[in-house]
Motif scaffolding. Structure first.
Motif, mmCIF file in Angstrom:
data_model
loop_
_atom_site.group_PDB
_atom_site.id
_atom_site.type_symbol
_atom_site.label_atom_id
_atom_site.label_comp_id
_atom_site.label_asym_id
_atom_site.label_seq_id
_atom_site.Cartn_x
_atom_site.Cartn_y
_atom_site.Cartn_z
ATOM 1 N N TYR A 162 28.930 58.798 23.219
ATOM 2 C CA TYR A 162 28.849 57.325 23.119
ATOM 3 C C TYR A 162 28.407 57.042 21.706
ATOM 4 C CZ TYR A 162 29.589 56.855 27.974
ATOM 5 O OH TYR A 162 30.182 57.264 29.261
ATOM 6 N N ARG B 115 30.171 50.567 26.660
ATOM 7 C CA ARG B 115 30.294 51.293 27.956
ATOM 8 C C ARG B 115 30.691 50.365 28.998
ATOM 9 N NH1 ARG B 115 25.098 55.510 28.514
ATOM 10 N NH2 ARG B 115 24.563 55.680 26.324
ATOM 11 N N GLU C 15 32.130 54.499 34.301
ATOM 12 C CA GLU C 15 32.023 55.634 33.677
ATOM 13 C C GLU C 15 32.069 56.875 34.813
ATOM 14 O OE1 GLU C 15 31.964 55.819 30.438
ATOM 15 O OE2 GLU C 15 31.928 53.806 29.995
#
Length: 347
Positions: free
Chosen positions: A317, A323, A329
């Protein structure tokens, strides 16, 4: 009296004068001798370690050896506590963190890349004696471990890494148990790293696919029958793989999600690990230092034929990257692993 009071609570000082750099080396000598004796300290080993330390980049090997032998002489004649007090007096504020790092270098387990539990009290005493905060000390310890890991990876890469070219399309296991199309591209710095039982595919953008594989022993087959497939696959990841392959080098790593996939590969176990500063790539700080980026790694354990496989995918990242939720994720990382597994031809 505590175990190290004769060193860190001593009031004795030498009349010898040290440069700030020599004071850093003196901390290394003190730490190396703290759990044994000065006579057992290997001056050449210490000199060799310090020679690669940035503080001594202006020193030749011979000059560092002379410094270390001189410091050992002071410790033999006047005591380890005296050497520590003298070093502490001549340490500049700019080199206190380097002095602690030199101490860490003396006790780190180079094979496991950890601080042995038996050495933790010594480092704690050194930290207190140098008046370092806990957070500062832990950052130094992690930086030293990361430096060893990076050096180890560079050595590993030199011997076992293949930079991709347009002609290399697939990787075949040396044992002949699988063939897989290479999932990274040469244009993005794709590379293949391999050694016995593992192959990794990575690039310059933080992509990492990895396959670990183990031939089953009769004892392991009995254990699977006793525990059941789901519990065995889970235990392989939680009790063995994550501690040894991830947590030993990244103590802040944390398992975020577990899931048994009954319909995948006749039973597979998925796990998501949050790895702060665990990426394969780094970001450049304003002061010129490099800090590893954060990453998630997904793991999938399953059996095929006579082999246990652990297939992983890691996503890094960027600092300013937004995110998704943990569930989002985990879903995308799991899909990447499952898609990669579908490309593997097991033989």
């Amino acid at each position: 009296m505590g175990k190290y009071d004769n060193i860190f609570n001593s009031q004795e000082k030498s009349e010898q004068v040290l440069t700030p750099e020599e004071a850093v080396a003196a901390i290394a000598v003190v730490t190396a001798a703290a759990d044994s004796s000065v006579e057992d300290v290997d001056a050449e080993d210490i000199a060799m370690i310090l020679w690669e330390f940035e503080v001594f980049e202006e020193y030749s090997e011979e000059e560092i050896s002379e410094v270390v032998y001189r410091l050992i002489g002071i410790a033999e004649d006047e005591g380890i506590g005296t050497l520590f007090n003298t070093a502490n007096d001549f340490l500049s504020d700019e080199l206190i963190l380097d002095a602690f790092a030199a101490g860490v270098l003396m006790v780190i387990d180079e094979e496991q890349l950890i601080i042995p539990q038996a050495k933790t009290p010594l480092l704690k005493k050194l930290q207190q004696a140098l008046d370092l905060e806990e957070e500062e000390a832990q950052e130094i310890i992690q930086e030293v471990i990361a430096a060893y890991e990076e050096a180890e990876n560079e050595e590993y890469s030199d011997e076992n890494e293949t930079l991709l070219d347009s002609d290399l399309e697939a990787y075949e296991s040396p044992l002949g148990n699988f063939i897989v199309p290479i999932p990274v591209e040469s244009q993005r710095g794709g590379r293949v790293q391999h050694q016995e039982g593992v192959v990794g595919f990575s690039d310059d953008y933080g992509t990492l696919f990895r396959i670990d594989y183990y031939a089953l022993t009769p004892e392991e087959e009995e254990e699977i029958e006793s525990m059941g497939l789901e519990k065995y696959l889970q235990s392989v990841l939680i009790d063995k793989y994550v501690p040894q392959a991830i947590s030993d080098n990244l103590p802040d790593a944390k398992v975020e999600q577990n899931e048994y996939l009954e319909e995948t590969m006749d039973g597979a176990y998925f796990m998501l690990v949050n790895m702060p500063k665990g990426s394969t790539i780094s970001k450049q700080e304003n002061n010129g230092t490099a800090t590893r980026m954060d990453a998630y790694r997904g793991l999938l354990s399953f059996f095929n034929g006579e082999f246990l496989y652990i297939v992983s995918y890691q996503r890094s990242y960027l600092e300013d990257e937004t995110r998704g939720s943990l569930e989002e994720e985990a879903y995308h990382i799991k899909q990447n692993i499952l898609g990669f597994v579908e490309t593997i031809e097991f033989t």
